[in-house]
Design an enzyme around this catalytic site. Structure first.
Site, PDB file in Angstrom:
ATOM      1  N   CYS A 171       0.839  -1.215   0.000  1.00 16.48           N
ATOM      2  CA  CYS A 171       0.000   0.000   0.000  1.00 16.48           C
ATOM      3  C   CYS A 171       0.866   1.253   0.000  1.00 16.48           C
ATOM      4  O   CYS A 171       0.554   2.240  -0.670  1.00 16.48           O
ATOM      5  CB  CYS A 171      -0.913   0.028   1.220  1.00 16.48           C
ATOM      6  SG  CYS A 171      -2.066  -1.334   1.290  1.00 16.48           S
TER       7      CYS A 171
HETATM    8  C1  BEZ Z   1       0.516  -4.629   1.768  1.00 13.78           C
HETATM    9  O1  BEZ Z   1       0.087  -3.524   1.475  1.00 13.78           O
HETATM   10  O2  BEZ Z   1       1.694  -4.894   1.765  1.00 13.78           O
HETATM   11  C2  BEZ Z   1      -0.457  -5.724   2.124  1.00 13.78           C
HETATM   12  C3  BEZ Z   1      -1.607  -5.420   2.817  1.00 13.78           C
HETATM   13  C4  BEZ Z   1      -2.489  -6.442   3.129  1.00 13.78           C
HETATM   14  C5  BEZ Z   1      -2.218  -7.741   2.748  1.00 13.78           C
HETATM   15  C6  BEZ Z   1      -1.045  -8.027   2.037  1.00 13.78           C
HETATM   16  C7  BEZ Z   1      -0.165  -7.000   1.723  1.00 13.78           C
END
Ligand code: BEZ
Length: 193
Positions: free
Chosen positions: A23
């Protein structure tokens, strides 16, 4: 939301959780691409089910690390959808994933406040925002010129006259003519603005 949108397009996109790695790269990369969205009269707004104070604190983390992934500090609003009201309305929570986090949804909204396109990615896959810009270009070409874009089309490539435009109307709209390898496949140069 509609007041904020005004007469612009908007990209509203959800991310699963603040302080997560993928994210962070997505929001920061989108911030770097903001001038491209602006050129297309498109506002950007993010969303997750976190609070305003979490967003604010995470934004300063992102400003610290954005150089690592060709990003920029966040320069657009993030909705703090703590009670998941908006996420539920837009179907950003997928029953097969976690019920308390959003998946990676993208909605392109038109100036008429209608949804023009939706993309859904799993939590584990960061989105390609160049593809979102390509999608936006395609939606805007259709709205303006009644042309569709073929597979793997890139800005500047030939486009296709939509089936809803008959040959008679197409002659007025595209006086330079078109190539029609089949009667239903009418290929024209991409119209200029
Ligand atoms: C991420 O943004 O890295 C992430 C968030 C939730 C699940 C898997 C990855």
């Amino acid at each position: 939301f509609h007041e904020w949108l005004g007469s612009s397009y908007a990209m509203i996109f959800s991310h699963p959780k603040d302080f997560t790695p993928v994210c962070s790269t997505e929001l920061s990369r989108t911030a770097a691409l903001k001038p491209e969205f602006e050129k297309r009269n498109c506002k950007i707004i993010g969303l997750s089910v976190d609070s305003v104070s979490e967003h604010t604190s995470w934004e300063s983390d992102i400003a610290d690390v954005c150089d690592n992934f060709k990003g920029a500090p966040i320069n657009f609003p993030l909705i703090a959808d703590k009670d998941r009201k908006i996420a539920e309305m837009y179907g950003m929570i997928h029953p097969a994933e976690l019920e308390n986090l959003t998946i990676r949804s993208v909605f392109i909204i038109g100036p008429d406040k209608k949804i023009k396109a939706m993309i859904t990615y799993p939590m584990s896959t960061g989105r390609n925002f160049d593809e979102v810009l390509r999608l936006l270009d395609s939606c805007q070409l259709t709205a303006k010129h009644q042309v569709a874009t073929p597979a793997n089309w890139l800005n500047g490539d030939d486009v296709i006259i939509v089936p809803a435009v008959n040959d008679e109307d197409a002659k007025n709209k595209f006086p330079e003519g078109w190539k029609a390898p089949k009667p239903y496949l009418r290929i024209v140069k991409q119209p200029k603005d």
